[in-house]
Design an enzyme around this catalytic site. Structure first.
Site, PDB file in Angstrom:
ATOM      1  CB  CYS A   1      -0.920   0.048   1.103  1.00 17.84           C
ATOM      2  SG  CYS A   1      -2.002  -1.431   1.285  1.00 17.84           S
TER       3      CYS A   1
ATOM      4  N   GLY B   1      -0.625   0.244  -4.916  1.00 15.36           N
ATOM      5  CA  GLY B   1      -1.950  -0.354  -4.827  1.00 15.36           C
ATOM      6  C   GLY B   1      -2.733   0.236  -5.681  1.00 15.36           C
TER       7      GLY B   1
ATOM      8  CG  ASN C   1       3.103   0.191   3.074  1.00 16.20           C
ATOM      9  OD1 ASN C   1       3.962   0.512   2.765  1.00 16.20           O
ATOM     10  ND2 ASN C   1       2.561  -0.894   2.890  1.00 16.20           N
ATOM     11  N   GLY C   2       1.743  -2.145   5.355  1.00 15.27           N
ATOM     12  CA  GLY C   2       2.451  -3.167   6.003  1.00 15.27           C
ATOM     13  C   GLY C   2       1.307  -4.319   6.511  1.00 15.27           C
TER      14      GLY C   2
ATOM     15  CE1 TYR D   1       6.517  -5.851  -9.810  1.00 21.56           C
ATOM     16  CE2 TYR D   1       5.768  -5.937  -7.528  1.00 21.56           C
ATOM     17  CZ  TYR D   1       5.581  -5.765  -9.140  1.00 21.56           C
ATOM     18  OH  TYR D   1       4.094  -5.895  -9.592  1.00 21.56           O
TER      19      TYR D   1
END
Length: 476
Positions: free
Chosen positions: A7, A35, A110-111, A254
């Site tokens: 995210c 996202g 995020n996570g 990535y």
């Protein structure tokens, strides 16, 4: 199955009332690669929150009409979502908003928490009622509970961090403050910058800072809490150095945009270095090096430079198809890879090709790409992967929650090459990872299986949906 992004979080604190919703919109647009399932923005105007969240891309959810309905304000937070935990529903879109006895709060995260299951059990047994199936609501509940006995929202967050385990980079907005925090391991990136107008901006990646005209100041330290208010900026470091740094190495391979820098390391240079390492470890007799767009392109340039084999553009990506692409029909007859990628026959025909990609999960997509290149006339196809083989699940936000479908878990490199019908295959050696992070410590548990935290008791992506279904069945 393919690897999906994390995210992305974004926040802005302005010294005076501004069109902060537009600032967040452009910031989220720059973070769209992290996202594509849903997004949201919450604006604070003198303590009054206005929000909009929905499924879809930023440009789809936030039309000009929607943005015009936001009031001007001095703070705002936003989020782009790929759901590594929780279903793809509007209720799981962030930021999460909370109204409680001591005020309001909006939180974007995020996570993944590794102890979310246990924390949620504890909260539900104490009477908490959950409206989503994401880890973020668990964090919001913990912070809210701590706020009832704390002197400030930042003190509540600090107490909450003592209970949270796993990966979390977050932005939190109260009626008067914008707060950013990064977990003590520093799994996920988080940075801040400042515009010429004096606005402070927090983002998952510094590419989003540049998108809104903000000058990068620095990355948050692992464990740091950074508070923005009318009184200035204040940093809390009581959780810093609690844990060893373990930034996710796949951010460099990535997730992040190549024009970003994470903890002072250029993502482009990391990927370029991966290509150079591959050329040394797994050379190939070939006529051309190409990359799978977009994350394979930088590594392909590195491979070309080190090997001396010319670099070329052999695959074109359809820029108008996001990862939410759904074909209208003929699902079994239409190859979606052909819709997303197109080979350039004049570049490939009769050539021995080195193809660089960032990873192989099941191998299905790789096999289809090899077929595309064969159909375009490539005489040989040598696959080189800029990461080691995926062998283990990730519990920190990457969408790898089972070893069952990981092709490298069941087949050797030679067997995988045969299965995807490539002439040869080479993965980035594990010992090469350290060169991608400039010597920083990193997490590579999905490759090597050494986890920096205890493995969670329930590892399913849809663990909270499963429990909800069980409760419904029990009631019936």
């Amino acid at each position: 199955m393919s690897i999906h992004e994390e995210c992305g979080v974004f926040g802005v604190f302005a010294p005076k009332t501004e069109d902060v919703a537009s600032t967040v919109y452009y910031g989220l647009y720059a973070l769209q690669h992290r996202g594509q399932e849903g997004c949201g923005i919450v604006v604070c105007d003198d303590g009054i929150f206005t929000s909009h969240k929905d499924l879809g891309l930023v440009s789809e959810v936030f039309t000009g009409d929607v943005l015009s309905r936001f009031p001007k304000g001095n703070m705002a937070v936003g989020h782009v979502r790929y759901g590594t935990t929780g279903g793809n529903t509007r209720s799981n879109c962030q930021p999460i908003e909370v109204n409680h006895q001591k005020g309001k709060m909006a939180l974007a995260h995020n996570g993944n928490l590794t102890n979310a299951w246990n924390l949620r059990n504890e909260l539900e047994l104490s009477g908490a009622i959950f409206h989503t199936t994401s880890d973020t609501e668990t964090i919001a509940y913990i912070v809210t509970k701590e706020r009832l006995d704390s002197s400030s929202i930042e003190e509540a967050l600090s107490r909450a961090m003592s209970r949270l385990e796993g990966a979390y980079s977050l932005v939190l907005m109260s009626a008067a403050k914008l707060i950013a925090a990064r977990d003590p391991y520093g799994f996920r990136p988080l940075c801040y910058g400042k515009t010429s107008d004096g606005e402070y901006v927090v983002a998952s990646e510094n590419c989003a800072l540049r998108a809104v005209g903000a000058e990068f100041v620095r990355d948050l330290l692992p464990g740091e809490i950074l508070i923005f208010s009318k009184d200035g900026i204040f940093s809390r470091s009581e959780h810093c150095k609690e844990k060893p740094r373990r930034t996710c190495v796949f951010e460099y391979i990535y997730f992040a945009r190549p024009d970003s820098e994470i903890d002072g390391i250029s993502v482009h240079e990391s990927r370029f270095k991966a290509g150079e390492i591959l050329a040394k470890a797994y050379p190939a007799d070939a006529d051309i090096v190409i990359g799978v767009p977009d994350s394979g392109l930088d590594a392909a340039l590195g491979f070309s430079k080190e090997s001396g084999i010319p670099y070329g553009i052999g695959l074109i990506k359809n820029k108008y198809i996001g990862r939410t692409f759904i074909s209208p029909g003929q699902n079994n007859r239409i190859d979606k890879v052909k819709i997303k990628l197109a080979p350039i026959k004049s570049v490939l025909e009769g050539k021995r090709v080195v193809l660089i990609d960032d990873s192989i999960v099941r191998g299905t997509t790789s096999k289809r790409i090899v077929k595309l290149l064969r159909e375009a006339g490539a005489s040989e196809i040598h696959i080189r992967i800029s990461s080691p083989p995926f062998l283990h699940p990730c519990y920190y936000g990457t969408d790898i929650d089972s070893e069952e479908h990981l092709i490298a878990n069941h087949h050797s490199t030679e067997e995988i090459a045969e299965l995807i019908e490539a002439d040869s295959l080479g993965f980035l050696p594990m010992e090469g990872l350290c060169q991608l992070t400039g010597g920083h410590e990193y997490c590579s548990a999905c490759f090597g299986g050494e986890y920096p935290t205890p493995i969670p008791s329930n590892i399913s992506k849809d663990r909270f949906e499963q429990r909800l279904s069980e409760k419904i069945k029990t009631k019936k």
